[in-house]
Design an enzyme around this catalytic site. Structure first.
Site, PDB file in Angstrom:
ATOM      1  N   TYR A 183      24.637  31.276  23.618  1.00 17.08           N
ATOM      2  CA  TYR A 183      24.307  32.248  24.658  1.00 17.08           C
ATOM      3  C   TYR A 183      24.894  31.323  25.938  1.00 17.08           C
ATOM      4  CZ  TYR A 183      23.294  35.908  27.969  1.00 17.08           C
ATOM      5  OH  TYR A 183      23.289  36.630  28.873  1.00 17.08           O
ATOM      6  N   PHE A 227      48.352  46.752  43.731  1.00 12.81           N
ATOM      7  CA  PHE A 227      48.284  47.081  42.166  1.00 12.81           C
ATOM      8  C   PHE A 227      47.252  47.991  42.235  1.00 12.81           C
ATOM      9  CE2 PHE A 227      46.997  46.326  37.945  1.00 12.81           C
ATOM     10  CZ  PHE A 227      48.222  46.713  37.063  1.00 12.81           C
ATOM     11  N   THR A 228      47.155  48.927  40.878  1.00 12.70           N
ATOM     12  CA  THR A 228      46.089  49.765  40.781  1.00 12.70           C
ATOM     13  C   THR A 228      44.647  49.329  40.831  1.00 12.70           C
ATOM     14  OG1 THR A 228      46.534  49.637  38.532  1.00 12.70           O
ATOM     15  CG2 THR A 228      47.847  51.379  39.581  1.00 12.70           C
ATOM     16  N   ASP A 268      46.596  36.861  43.095  1.00  6.81           N
ATOM     17  CA  ASP A 268      46.550  37.396  41.964  1.00  6.81           C
ATOM     18  C   ASP A 268      47.502  36.828  40.967  1.00  6.81           C
ATOM     19  OD1 ASP A 268      46.837  39.157  39.531  1.00  6.81           O
ATOM     20  OD2 ASP A 268      46.629  40.794  40.569  1.00  6.81           O
ATOM     21  N   LYS A 275      47.696  38.332  30.088  1.00 11.14           N
ATOM     22  CA  LYS A 275      49.333  38.075  30.249  1.00 11.14           C
ATOM     23  C   LYS A 275      49.668  36.788  30.031  1.00 11.14           C
ATOM     24  CE  LYS A 275      48.018  42.252  32.686  1.00 11.14           C
ATOM     25  NZ  LYS A 275      46.767  42.587  32.794  1.00 11.14           N
ATOM     26  N   ARG A 295      55.221  54.380  36.119  1.00  5.04           N
ATOM     27  CA  ARG A 295      54.725  53.453  37.531  1.00  5.04           C
ATOM     28  C   ARG A 295      55.677  54.196  38.574  1.00  5.04           C
ATOM     29  NH1 ARG A 295      50.476  49.940  36.532  1.00  5.04           N
ATOM     30  NH2 ARG A 295      49.904  52.354  36.224  1.00  5.04           N
ATOM     31  N   PHE A 298      46.300  57.824  36.299  1.00  3.29           N
ATOM     32  CA  PHE A 298      47.371  57.814  35.294  1.00  3.29           C
ATOM     33  C   PHE A 298      46.874  57.529  34.103  1.00  3.29           C
ATOM     34  CE2 PHE A 298      46.754  53.159  35.266  1.00  3.29           C
ATOM     35  CZ  PHE A 298      46.274  53.076  36.611  1.00  3.29           C
TER      36      PHE A 298
END
Ligand code: P61
Length: 459
Positions: free
Chosen positions: A74, A126-127, A217, A260, A384, A450
């Site tokens: 843990y 960015f969303t 980011d 990514k 987009r 979206f």
């Protein structure tokens, strides 16, 4: 016509996953049942999945072997220390907070740094990032250069911050009301466009003068480093690793979606230089994610991410990855299919306004085009444009200049013939595009619409 470059992949196949293309009739039924929203299609109805490069990478044998080394204690697992150490070494930040994925890190940094009424500038929204800024009482202000909004501009660093726009914001609202600037490297919504080192350096100088933090980011930062190496004078002989370290030296911290450039299916982190921000983030991480030595990830996930982070800075890997994306772009450009140029790092973005010029933006050209590409070929892509951009405070649609369909290439997954299937289908569709009619909303959720919105065809 010269053949677009396509370097051989620096890996070979060890395991395969079978796939099947459904018939056109089945695809027509599937997209109707999905409310013409490609997010709502079942994966088994999709042939080649270019919805996203997020969490869809193929892991290496080293990463799979790492899964067996998962220490599922843990607290304080070995894999956490390996991950923390890898991020510190590669990125240069002192403090690392693990999160289940990128938006977990965005939640933490937004809660720690933003107060009601603050402004957070960034190089295009960015969303999820913008949503977290707004949920914490901040207002996002777009300070990307104008070229970032222009699909045809050939600027090599369309992700750059417009320093005049940034300075003007500082003058107008006062630096005390800007806790940080959020810089996407690369900029997803602009087409995967990079930011130059020179621009990062200048943003850093201006921010430090005004006591504003710089938070990247870093989701696709390796691809950004690659573009700097390819395009910016003075960096051609530097390694991806060296470029990455220099980029990060101009920031106070970063959020990361591990799904990514870290080459894993799940995971993320927040990394910062400053101890106070770290302490506050670790107080929140236990509320939202898990203990600060796992943040919502299993030990095995952290091991895979540590290994993925190291693999991702290999030049041959990233060169093949970006060239693969460029190949698809070149195939489309050869037939004059309208796309955003230069092609970015992770995806080819179709210019839906030009592809379907007879549709008004209210008739949802990009949403329509993504659905049509699926019916034509079984290839799944993502809207987009106006649907992704959501609504303004007064309830009206936001009308983004870029109305695009994203054909996103997962890392280390598809081969050139797969990309040719997508290119051929889109080229055929472009030839008959005037027969395509638009869509209208029949269900619209209030936040990040979206993902789950549903549509019907206009007559
Ligand atoms: C994508 F349709 N991207 O591109 P998380 N920053 C950046 C991202 O690209 C990103 C996140 C933060 C996705 C998944 C996705 O509107 C959408 O690990 C530059 O997904 O939480 C994610 O990282 C968030 C698709 C996200 C979307 C939001 O496909």
């Amino acid at each position: 016509m010269s053949k677009p470059e396509y370097p051989p992949p620096p890996y070979r196949v060890k395991t395969v996953e079978m796939m099947e293309r459904k018939s056109r009739e089945e695809r027509q039924k599937a997209i109707k049942e999905a409310g013409y929203n490609t997010f709502l299609l079942d994966s088994e109805d999709v042939y080649i999945d270019l919805l996203t490069d997020s969490g869809t990478s193929a892991m290496s044998d080293e990463q799979w072997a790492g899964l067996m080394k998962g220490d599922e204690a843990y607290a304080g697992s070995d894999n956490w220390y390996n991950l923390e150490n890898t991020v510190q070494k590669l990125y240069g930040f002192d403090y690392v907070v693990p999160t289940h994925q990128g938006r977990g890190a965005e939640n933490l940094i937004s809660q720690v740094l933003i107060s009601e009424g603050d402004y957070v500038p960034g190089n295009m929204y960015f969303t999820t990032t913008r949503t977290h800024i707004e949920l914490n009482g901040g207002e996002f202000v777009d300070v990307i250069i104008d070229e970032g909004h222009n699909p045809q501009s050939s600027h090599e660093f369309k992700g750059n911050v417009d320093l005049e726009k940034y300075e003007e914001l500082i003058r107008n609202v006062g630096p005390e009301n800007i806790p940080y600037i959020n810089i996407g490297v690369t900029v997803n919504m602009a087409g995967g466009q990079p930011v130059s080192m020179n621009n990062l350096k200048k943003v850093s100088e201006l921010s430090r003068e005004n006591d504003i933090k710089v938070i990247y980011d870093a989701t696709r930062c390796v691809e950004n480093a690659y573009f700097i190496k390819e395009r910016e004078e003075g960096y051609e002989d530097k390694t991806i690793k060296e470029i990455l370290r220099e980029m990060m030296s101009y920031a106070d911290g970063c959020t990361m979606s591990g799904k990514k450039d870290c080459l894993v299916n799940i995971g993320g982190f927040l990394a910062v230089d400053d101890e106070d921000t770290y302490r506050e983030a670790t107080q929140l991480v236990v509320v939202y994610e898990g203990m600060s030595t796992y943040g919502g990830m299993a030990g095995r996930d952290m091991e895979a991410m540590a290994r993925g982070l190291r693999e991702a800075v290999n030049y041959d890997y990233v060169n093949h990855r970006v060239k693969q994306v460029e190949y698809l772009g070149e195939r489309l450009l050869e037939e004059d299919v309208p796309i955003i140029t230069p092609v970015g790092g992770h995806a080819v973005f179709l210019d839906a306004k030009k592809f379907l010029p007879h549709l008004q933006q209210d008739e949802l050209p990009a949403q329509t085009l993504a659905a049509e590409i699926y019916v034509e070929s079984g290839v799944r892509s993502m809207e987009r444009g106006i649907v992704s951009a959501g609504r303004a405070e007064d309830g009206s649609h936001n009308y983004p200049e870029l109305e695009t369909v994203r054909l996103t290439i997962p890392r280390r997954v598809y081969t050139r013939p797969h990309l040719d299937v997508a290119a051929d289908a889109i080229i055929d569709l472009y030839a008959e595009s005037e027969d395509i009619s638009g869509l209208k909303f029949v269900y619209e959720p209030p936040v990040l619409r979206f993902f789950t919105a549903r549509f019907e065809k206009l007559d």
